[in-house]
Write a protein that holds these residues in place. Structure first.
Motif, PDB file in Angstrom:
ATOM      1  N   VAL A  78       0.746  -1.207  -0.036  1.00 51.64           N
ATOM      2  CA  VAL A  78       0.225   0.110   0.026  1.00 51.64           C
ATOM      3  C   VAL A  78       0.968   1.245  -0.129  1.00 51.64           C
ATOM      4  O   VAL A  78       1.792   1.379   0.883  1.00 51.64           O
ATOM      5  N   THR A  79       0.576   2.191  -0.932  1.00 51.63           N
ATOM      6  CA  THR A  79       1.427   3.468  -0.926  1.00 51.63           C
ATOM      7  C   THR A  79       0.503   4.640  -0.519  1.00 51.63           C
ATOM      8  O   THR A  79      -0.661   4.795  -0.996  1.00 51.63           O
ATOM      9  N   LYS A  80       1.248   5.255   0.465  1.00 49.17           N
ATOM     10  CA  LYS A  80       0.305   6.569   1.275  1.00 49.17           C
ATOM     11  C   LYS A  80       0.974   7.658   0.832  1.00 49.17           C
ATOM     12  O   LYS A  80       2.258   7.613   0.219  1.00 49.17           O
TER      13      LYS A  80
ATOM     14  N   THR B  58      -5.992   5.754   1.148  1.00 48.45           N
ATOM     15  CA  THR B  58      -5.527   4.420   0.860  1.00 48.45           C
ATOM     16  C   THR B  58      -6.728   3.589   0.983  1.00 48.45           C
ATOM     17  O   THR B  58      -7.643   3.681   1.635  1.00 48.45           O
TER      18      THR B  58
END
Length: 189
Positions: A99-101, A110
């Protein structure tokens, strides 16, 4: 303190910001290589029990800039893409979730909540750097969404040992359960 028992069908491991630029910074009280090693050990155990392993990274070139008194200064030029990649020693594997925040907490903006809820997860074991930024923000956001948390003290660190100590002694025990890497490993066995 009650004995910790984790149901691997309802528990996920979430590792915060174990990426090249962040693990390359000075950390205290635990050195970044120790945090990464403990986190990787937990990830291996969680995978072995069929529990989801989620790596969170922040896109340092797309960090959400808000008006603050002490802005986070990354410089004028874009950082190399490798700065935002999970460090190889953190043990990311095919089948793990990435997951990229864009800010400190892993839930805001997200799909982390959906990723966890779609798998029936109600408990999150949390590790990472920095204790008082990504880790604490994620725990605060996630408890507000109804997730229970276990924070792994020796698999987290900060840029300041006193800040880390304060969070683990004064904030987290009221918000989460606090355990060591060995205690979490034993709770899965």
């Amino acid at each position: 303190m009650a004995e910790l028992q984790l149901d691997s069908h309802k528990t996920a491991l979430v590792l915060i910001d174990l990426q090249n630029a962040i693990v390359g910074m000075s950390s205290a009280p635990h050195p970044a290589p120790q945090v990464v090693a403990n986190s990787a050990k937990l990830a291996e155990a969680f995978r072995g029990h069929g529990a989801p392993v989620v790596y969170i990274r922040v896109d340092l070139n797309d960090f959400l800039e808000l008006p603050v008194d002490q802005p986070f200064n990354l410089g004028d030029k874009p950082l190399p893409a490798a700065a935002s990649e999970i460090t190889p020693s953190a043990g990311f594997q095919p089948g793990d979730i990435l997951v990229t925040k864009r800010h400190w907490g892993a839930f805001a903006g997200t799909d982390l909540e959906q990723q966890l809820k779609s798998r029936g997860i109600d408990t999150v074991v949390l590790t990472g750097i920095s204790t008082n930024a990504g880790v604490e923000s994620t725990a605060r956001q996630g408890t507000g969404l109804g997730f229970a948390f276990v924070l792994v003290e020796d698999a987290c660190s900060s840029q300041n040992a006193e800040h880390h100590r304060f969070a683990f002694e004064n904030i987290f025990p009221r918000l989460t359960r606090v355990r060591s890497t060995d205690e979490v490993l034993a709770s899965l066995a």
